[in-house]
Motif scaffolding. Structure first.
Motif, PDB file in Angstrom:
ATOM      1  N   ASP A  46      39.989  39.360  36.395  1.00  0.00           N
ATOM      2  CA  ASP A  46      41.437  40.282  36.594  1.00  0.00           C
ATOM      3  C   ASP A  46      42.066  40.446  35.578  1.00  0.00           C
ATOM      4  O   ASP A  46      43.129  39.510  35.237  1.00  0.00           O
ATOM      5  N   LEU A  47      41.726  41.025  34.617  1.00  0.00           N
ATOM      6  CA  LEU A  47      42.384  40.986  33.195  1.00  0.00           C
ATOM      7  C   LEU A  47      43.894  41.759  33.309  1.00  0.00           C
ATOM      8  O   LEU A  47      44.525  41.427  32.051  1.00  0.00           O
ATOM      9  N   ASN A  48      44.214  42.299  33.970  1.00  0.00           N
ATOM     10  CA  ASN A  48      45.426  43.105  34.037  1.00  0.00           C
ATOM     11  C   ASN A  48      46.403  42.420  35.018  1.00  0.00           C
ATOM     12  O   ASN A  48      47.500  42.701  35.115  1.00  0.00           O
ATOM     13  N   GLY A  49      46.073  41.348  35.555  1.00  0.00           N
ATOM     14  CA  GLY A  49      46.714  40.613  36.343  1.00  0.00           C
ATOM     15  C   GLY A  49      47.485  41.121  37.527  1.00  0.00           C
ATOM     16  O   GLY A  49      48.698  40.463  38.099  1.00  0.00           O
ATOM     17  N   ASP A  50      46.771  42.077  38.340  1.00  0.00           N
ATOM     18  CA  ASP A  50      47.360  42.725  39.269  1.00  0.00           C
ATOM     19  C   ASP A  50      46.754  42.102  40.628  1.00  0.00           C
ATOM     20  O   ASP A  50      47.079  42.484  41.747  1.00  0.00           O
ATOM     21  N   GLY A  51      45.776  41.117  40.534  1.00  0.00           N
ATOM     22  CA  GLY A  51      45.400  40.476  41.755  1.00  0.00           C
ATOM     23  C   GLY A  51      43.964  41.002  42.417  1.00  0.00           C
ATOM     24  O   GLY A  51      43.587  40.446  43.420  1.00  0.00           O
ATOM     25  N   VAL A  52      43.641  42.057  41.848  1.00  0.00           N
ATOM     26  CA  VAL A  52      42.261  42.532  42.206  1.00  0.00           C
ATOM     27  C   VAL A  52      41.457  42.895  41.136  1.00  0.00           C
ATOM     28  O   VAL A  52      42.033  43.230  40.155  1.00  0.00           O
ATOM     29  N   VAL A  53      40.318  42.922  41.283  1.00  0.00           N
ATOM     30  CA  VAL A  53      39.099  43.301  40.348  1.00  0.00           C
ATOM     31  C   VAL A  53      38.965  44.763  40.201  1.00  0.00           C
ATOM     32  O   VAL A  53      38.369  44.961  41.594  1.00  0.00           O
ATOM     33  N   THR A  54      39.203  45.566  39.449  1.00  0.00           N
ATOM     34  CA  THR A  54      38.844  47.035  39.670  1.00  0.00           C
ATOM     35  C   THR A  54      38.381  47.640  38.512  1.00  0.00           C
ATOM     36  O   THR A  54      38.088  47.018  37.335  1.00  0.00           O
ATOM     37  N   GLY A  55      38.025  48.881  38.367  1.00  0.00           N
ATOM     38  CA  GLY A  55      37.458  49.515  37.294  1.00  0.00           C
ATOM     39  C   GLY A  55      38.306  49.417  36.216  1.00  0.00           C
ATOM     40  O   GLY A  55      38.107  49.450  34.828  1.00  0.00           O
ATOM     41  N   LYS A  56      39.599  49.347  36.298  1.00  0.00           N
ATOM     42  CA  LYS A  56      40.517  49.171  35.272  1.00  0.00           C
ATOM     43  C   LYS A  56      40.322  48.093  34.342  1.00  0.00           C
ATOM     44  O   LYS A  56      40.354  47.986  33.075  1.00  0.00           O
ATOM     45  N   ASP A  57      40.249  46.787  35.173  1.00  0.00           N
ATOM     46  CA  ASP A  57      39.666  45.579  34.404  1.00  0.00           C
ATOM     47  C   ASP A  57      38.276  45.624  33.915  1.00  0.00           C
ATOM     48  O   ASP A  57      38.152  45.328  32.696  1.00  0.00           O
ATOM     49  N   VAL A  58      37.400  46.421  34.403  1.00  0.00           N
ATOM     50  CA  VAL A  58      36.037  46.570  33.615  1.00  0.00           C
ATOM     51  C   VAL A  58      36.314  47.264  32.262  1.00  0.00           C
ATOM     52  O   VAL A  58      35.612  46.983  31.582  1.00  0.00           O
TER      53      VAL A  58
END
Length: 70
Positions: A46-58
């Protein structure tokens, strides 16, 4: 693949080998697909720290690996 069970991973270093590489990107993609649920990789992925792992983190991890996110 053996993934060490540790209390904390560095952000982006999903395999906890000390390097952020394409191996970590592959793991992040698998986390977003739910293939690695329960392996405690979500915090590191979770690189952007929003609590979920999504394509944005990838996508952010791709930029880090290619040097575009630094």
């Amino acid at each position: 693949m053996d993934i060490p069970v540790l209390e904390h991973w560095e952000k982006g270093d999903l395999d906890n080998d000390g390097n952020i590489s394409s191996k970590d990107l592959n793991l992040a993609i698998r986390v977003t697909a739910g293939a690695l649920a329960g392996l405690q990789l979500e915090d590191s992925a979770d690189l952007n720290g929003d609590g979920v792992v999504t394509g944005k983190d990838v996508n952010f991890l791709k930029k880090i690996i290619t040097g575009q996110g630094l």
